[in-house]
Write a protein that holds these residues in place. Structure first.
Motif, mmCIF file in Angstrom:
data_model
loop_
_atom_site.group_PDB
_atom_site.id
_atom_site.type_symbol
_atom_site.label_atom_id
_atom_site.label_comp_id
_atom_site.label_asym_id
_atom_site.label_seq_id
_atom_site.Cartn_x
_atom_site.Cartn_y
_atom_site.Cartn_z
ATOM 1 N N MET A 38 -0.022 33.842 -8.013
ATOM 2 C CA MET A 38 -0.573 32.553 -7.581
ATOM 3 C C MET A 38 0.542 31.536 -7.349
ATOM 4 O O MET A 38 0.511 30.793 -6.358
ATOM 5 C CB MET A 38 -1.574 32.031 -8.622
ATOM 6 N N VAL A 39 1.527 31.506 -8.225
ATOM 7 C CA VAL A 39 2.662 30.587 -8.056
ATOM 8 C C VAL A 39 3.431 30.934 -6.781
ATOM 9 O O VAL A 39 3.813 30.043 -6.014
ATOM 10 C CB VAL A 39 3.589 30.619 -9.295
ATOM 11 N N ALA A 40 3.631 32.218 -6.530
ATOM 12 C CA ALA A 40 4.356 32.634 -5.320
ATOM 13 C C ALA A 40 3.592 32.236 -4.060
ATOM 14 O O ALA A 40 4.195 31.758 -3.088
ATOM 15 C CB ALA A 40 4.597 34.149 -5.354
ATOM 16 N N VAL A 41 2.268 32.403 -4.069
ATOM 17 C CA VAL A 41 1.464 32.021 -2.896
ATOM 18 C C VAL A 41 1.502 30.502 -2.701
ATOM 19 O O VAL A 41 1.667 30.015 -1.573
ATOM 20 C CB VAL A 41 0.014 32.540 -3.022
ATOM 21 N N ALA A 42 1.370 29.741 -3.774
ATOM 22 C CA ALA A 42 1.430 28.276 -3.676
ATOM 23 C C ALA A 42 2.791 27.829 -3.160
ATOM 24 O O ALA A 42 2.890 26.910 -2.336
ATOM 25 C CB ALA A 42 1.128 27.639 -5.035
ATOM 26 N N SER A 43 3.840 28.490 -3.606
ATOM 27 C CA SER A 43 5.188 28.186 -3.124
ATOM 28 C C SER A 43 5.304 28.501 -1.638
ATOM 29 O O SER A 43 5.916 27.737 -0.873
ATOM 30 C CB SER A 43 6.206 28.999 -3.929
ATOM 31 N N ALA A 44 4.709 29.605 -1.209
ATOM 32 C CA ALA A 44 4.736 29.974 0.210
ATOM 33 C C ALA A 44 4.055 28.913 1.067
ATOM 34 O O ALA A 44 4.532 28.591 2.159
ATOM 35 C CB ALA A 44 4.070 31.334 0.415
ATOM 36 N N VAL A 45 2.959 28.349 0.571
ATOM 37 C CA VAL A 45 2.267 27.283 1.305
ATOM 38 C C VAL A 45 3.194 26.080 1.478
ATOM 39 O O VAL A 45 3.309 25.520 2.575
ATOM 40 C CB VAL A 45 0.956 26.870 0.591
ATOM 41 N N GLN A 46 3.864 25.696 0.396
ATOM 42 C CA GLN A 46 4.778 24.553 0.472
ATOM 43 C C GLN A 46 5.896 24.813 1.471
ATOM 44 O O GLN A 46 6.231 23.945 2.280
ATOM 45 C CB GLN A 46 5.359 24.241 -0.909
ATOM 46 N N HIS A 47 6.484 26.001 1.405
ATOM 47 C CA HIS A 47 7.576 26.329 2.333
ATOM 48 C C HIS A 47 7.077 26.420 3.768
ATOM 49 O O HIS A 47 7.777 26.012 4.700
ATOM 50 C CB HIS A 47 8.264 27.626 1.917
ATOM 51 N N MET A 48 5.864 26.934 3.950
ATOM 52 C CA MET A 48 5.290 27.026 5.288
ATOM 53 C C MET A 48 5.092 25.623 5.863
ATOM 54 O O MET A 48 5.445 25.359 7.020
ATOM 55 C CB MET A 48 3.950 27.774 5.246
ATOM 56 N N ASN A 49 4.542 24.731 5.061
ATOM 57 C CA ASN A 49 4.309 23.359 5.510
ATOM 58 C C ASN A 49 5.607 22.620 5.801
ATOM 59 O O ASN A 49 5.648 21.738 6.664
ATOM 60 C CB ASN A 49 3.469 22.595 4.492
ATOM 61 N N ALA A 50 6.671 22.983 5.090
ATOM 62 C CA ALA A 50 7.973 22.345 5.296
ATOM 63 C C ALA A 50 8.768 22.994 6.428
ATOM 64 O O ALA A 50 9.849 22.510 6.783
ATOM 65 C CB ALA A 50 8.784 22.389 4.003
ATOM 66 N N LEU A 90 -9.202 45.693 -2.914
ATOM 67 C CA LEU A 90 -9.025 44.244 -2.838
ATOM 68 C C LEU A 90 -7.537 43.875 -2.856
ATOM 69 O O LEU A 90 -7.098 43.010 -2.089
ATOM 70 C CB LEU A 90 -9.768 43.547 -3.981
ATOM 71 N N TYR A 91 -6.756 44.529 -3.697
ATOM 72 C CA TYR A 91 -5.316 44.262 -3.734
ATOM 73 C C TYR A 91 -4.664 44.633 -2.402
ATOM 74 O O TYR A 91 -3.789 43.912 -1.906
ATOM 75 C CB TYR A 91 -4.643 45.018 -4.888
ATOM 76 N N GLU A 92 -5.082 45.751 -1.820
ATOM 77 C CA GLU A 92 -4.555 46.151 -0.510
ATOM 78 C C GLU A 92 -4.913 45.099 0.548
ATOM 79 O O GLU A 92 -4.088 44.732 1.388
ATOM 80 C CB GLU A 92 -5.121 47.513 -0.114
ATOM 81 N N TYR A 93 -6.146 44.602 0.490
ATOM 82 C CA TYR A 93 -6.598 43.560 1.421
ATOM 83 C C TYR A 93 -5.743 42.300 1.259
ATOM 84 O O TYR A 93 -5.295 41.724 2.257
ATOM 85 C CB TYR A 93 -8.077 43.250 1.162
ATOM 86 N N MET A 94 -5.499 41.895 0.014
ATOM 87 C CA MET A 94 -4.701 40.685 -0.215
ATOM 88 C C MET A 94 -3.290 40.843 0.330
ATOM 89 O O MET A 94 -2.755 39.924 0.960
ATOM 90 C CB MET A 94 -4.680 40.329 -1.702
ATOM 91 N N VAL A 113 -6.089 34.041 -0.125
ATOM 92 C CA VAL A 113 -5.533 34.971 -1.110
ATOM 93 C C VAL A 113 -5.389 34.273 -2.458
ATOM 94 O O VAL A 113 -5.694 34.856 -3.506
ATOM 95 C CB VAL A 113 -4.188 35.551 -0.626
ATOM 96 N N TYR A 114 -4.957 33.017 -2.445
ATOM 97 C CA TYR A 114 -4.824 32.260 -3.693
ATOM 98 C C TYR A 114 -6.174 32.183 -4.417
ATOM 99 O O TYR A 114 -6.251 32.390 -5.627
ATOM 100 C CB TYR A 114 -4.288 30.847 -3.401
ATOM 101 N N GLN A 115 -7.229 31.896 -3.680
ATOM 102 C CA GLN A 115 -8.561 31.785 -4.288
ATOM 103 C C GLN A 115 -9.035 33.128 -4.837
ATOM 104 O O GLN A 115 -9.678 33.183 -5.896
ATOM 105 C CB GLN A 115 -9.574 31.217 -3.285
ATOM 106 N N LEU A 116 -8.732 34.222 -4.146
ATOM 107 C CA LEU A 116 -9.074 35.546 -4.658
ATOM 108 C C LEU A 116 -8.337 35.831 -5.966
ATOM 109 O O LEU A 116 -8.930 36.309 -6.941
ATOM 110 C CB LEU A 116 -8.751 36.623 -3.626
ATOM 111 N N LEU A 117 -7.040 35.529 -5.990
ATOM 112 C CA LEU A 117 -6.249 35.732 -7.199
ATOM 113 C C LEU A 117 -6.772 34.869 -8.349
ATOM 114 O O LEU A 117 -6.884 35.337 -9.482
ATOM 115 C CB LEU A 117 -4.771 35.406 -6.936
ATOM 116 N N LYS A 118 -7.110 33.629 -8.035
ATOM 117 C CA LYS A 118 -7.614 32.716 -9.065
ATOM 118 C C LYS A 118 -8.938 33.216 -9.635
ATOM 119 O O LYS A 118 -9.151 33.187 -10.852
ATOM 120 C CB LYS A 118 -7.783 31.306 -8.496
#
Length: 158
Positions: A38-50, A90-94, A113-118
């Motif tokens: 979840m932390v890695a996905v959230a970090s990816a969102v920040q980097h994507m937005n930047a 589900l993991y393969e899908y994510m 993916v973040y919501q699925l993990l959460k």
């Protein structure tokens, strides 16, 4: 002159994580894998937005690695039966959704993916076997003391 300002904090955090892993139950380790992904996905969102393509890719790769080499690899399909097979799918899908999000710069896919993990993490936390082991099964609920109820005498008669 003194090096990277976060170097000491990062080393301290790494020691904390390693200590947590060494002392964690198998259940807690799975929770830690969900949280790491979840932390890695959230970090990816920040980097994507930047617009930081390199760090976005690194964060997504880290999330995929945690999902594939941690969560997915920990499944025992022989014992887990249909549940394990469904989780594997589900993991393969994510993982595939993370690849698509990376290629097409889709923050909404990262959020999916973040919501699925959460959801999986939250479900995993609620079935914590460690919490059940901490509460004695035979322990009767304590009744609150009634200060007005008659008390047996504590005085010893001679």
């Amino acid at each position: 002159m003194f090096g990277a300002p976060n170097k000491g904090a990062n080393a301290y955090a790494k020691i904390g994580i390693e200590t947590g892993v060494a002392s964690a139950s198998p259940h807690k380790l799975i929770v830690m894998l969900f949280e790491g992904a979840m932390v890695a996905v959230a970090s990816a969102v920040q980097h994507m937005n930047a617009g930081d393509v390199a760090n976005k890719g690194a964060a997504i790769s880290k999330a995929i690695s945690i999902i594939d080499n941690g969560l997915r690899a920990s499944l025992d399909k022989n014992v887990g039966g249909e549940v394990a097979l469904n989780l594997d799918a589900l993991y393969e899908y994510m993982s595939s959704r993370l690849l698509i999000a990376n290629l097409k710069n889709q923050p909404q896919t990262l959020d999916e993916v973040y919501q699925l993990l959460k959801g999986l993490r939250d479900a995993w936390v609620t079935i914590n076997p460690d919490a059940a082991a901490q509460v004695p099964a035979a322990a009767a609920p304590q009744q609150p003391a009634d200060p007005l109820a008659p008390q047996s005498s504590r005085l010893v008669k001679a």
